[in-house]
Design an enzyme around this catalytic site. Structure first.
Site, PDB file in Angstrom:
ATOM      1  N   GLU A  70       0.848  -1.186   0.000  1.00 17.79           N
ATOM      2  CA  GLU A  70       0.000   0.000   0.000  1.00 17.79           C
ATOM      3  C   GLU A  70       0.890   1.244   0.000  1.00 17.79           C
ATOM      4  OE1 GLU A  70      -3.713   1.952   2.544  1.00 17.79           O
ATOM      5  OE2 GLU A  70      -2.361   0.562   3.551  1.00 17.79           O
ATOM      6  N   LYS A 141     -10.184   1.704  -2.292  1.00 14.09           N
ATOM      7  CA  LYS A 141     -10.353   1.254  -0.914  1.00 14.09           C
ATOM      8  C   LYS A 141     -11.766   1.544  -0.423  1.00 14.09           C
ATOM      9  CE  LYS A 141      -7.622   1.476   3.385  1.00 14.09           C
ATOM     10  NZ  LYS A 141      -6.411   2.129   3.965  1.00 14.09           N
ATOM     11  N   CYS A 186      -5.595  -2.881   2.984  1.00 12.77           N
ATOM     12  CA  CYS A 186      -5.328  -2.674   4.406  1.00 12.77           C
ATOM     13  C   CYS A 186      -6.577  -2.756   5.292  1.00 12.77           C
ATOM     14  CB  CYS A 186      -4.584  -1.352   4.605  1.00 12.77           C
ATOM     15  SG  CYS A 186      -3.715  -1.249   6.195  1.00 12.77           S
TER      16      CYS A 186
END
Length: 309
Positions: A70, A141, A186
């Site tokens: 990331e 995301k 994440c």
């Protein structure tokens, strides 16, 4: 149950420049995790990623998939997001990954970068590139990182991506060889519903490029990956930046491969590390056959209880 939007991107099968196409139907996959340090120079970070993937492929001709961390091309900090944002796919980072995937004849899961769209919105975005250089996946995301961990909890951490970024709204499935792979970034891995949806749509591997903060790492990093793996009986892969204790946001490191039995197959340390590992998707079928929880789900009960199944 409401149907959620998703995109399934299929792999390209054309021949890359000078590189034979590998067996798309093999049940084994050789992948590389590139746990790289990230500095303030975007061009330098991208060059480091390109050089490291090239090195990994030269030393491991069997390499089929490279995975980056990331925010691999710039610092993970709200004040930096707008400075190194770029368009997808025409930005310089994207073009470098596209050209590299074609040159080496491999798939690349490009960690994440900050994407700027036509409305000037910013997203934390993972791009996925096929061996012919085509963009086959773009994951924005879904769950923006927002925590306020008090200092007595391993030093504490305050961060809110929503101050600068916009959340995505779609699942992202890509086809890597013969297998469906679900993409998250994440904080997305904290949400079991997302992993379950990917499992329901036939995924045998989940990949989460991650810059997990150091205060959460000892408590939850391995736990979350093993939980997603055992709940859904699939491989879970994470790739993190190398730890820099002098940066404002300190990433945990410990890039990891967890198998469908929820065992840690490989784990990096804290610093720069390049890992090459072959995973066998026969293990997914093996676990699901021996512990057939997917067939044993009581959807009748769940639906009566109002659960979103």
């Amino acid at each position: 149950m409401a149907k959620l939007a998703s995109k399934t991107h299929h792999s390209a099968t054309s021949r890359a420049e000078g590189v034979p196409v590998w067996n798309e139907m093999s049940n084994k996959l050789t992948l590389g995790l590139l746990q790289l340090p990230v500095g303030g120079d975007v061009a330098g970070n991208v060059r480091q990623a390109v050089d490291s993937i090239t090195q990994l492929k030269a030393e491991n001709p069997q390499l089929q998939l490279a995975i980056l961390p990331e925010s691999f091309n710039g610092p993970y900090a709200i004040e930096h997001f707008g400075r190194h944002a770029e368009r997808v796919p025409e930005g310089r980072t994207c073009q470098a990954l596209s050209q590299l995937a074609r040159k080496l004849g491999i798939y690349i899961i490009g960690g994440s970068i900050i994407e700027r769209d036509d409305q000037n919105k910013l997203y934390n975005t993972c791009t996925v590139w096929a061996p012919d250089g085509q963009l086959i996946g773009r994951h924005r995301k879904l769950h923006l990182f927002c925590v306020n961990i008090e200092p007595e909890q391993l030093g504490g951490c305050q961060f809110d991506e929503g101050v600068a970024l916009t959340a995505g709204n779609e699942l992202t499935l890509v086809q890597i060889g013969a297998h469906k792979v679900g993409i998250g970034i994440c904080h997305d891995k904290r949400f079991e519903e997302l992993a379950r949806l990917y499992r329901n749509q036939g995924c045998s591997m989940l990949v989460y490029p991650s810059a997990f903060c150091i205060c959460q790492g000892p408590m939850h990093w391995e736990l979350l990956q093993r939980a997603r793996a055992t709940d859904n009986q699939l491989f879970v892969i994470t790739c993190a930046p190398a730890r820099n204790n002098m940066s404002g946001y300190v990433a945990y490191g410990h890039s990891m491969i967890v198998d469908p039995w929820a065992r840690v197959q490989r784990e990096a340390g804290e610093g720069r590390e390049l890992i090459v590992e072959t995973i066998d998707f026969d293990m997914v079928d093996e676990v699901r056959r021996q512990i057939p929880i997917y067939k044993q789900r009581r959807l009748d009960v769940y639906e009566r209880a109002g659960a979103d199944v």
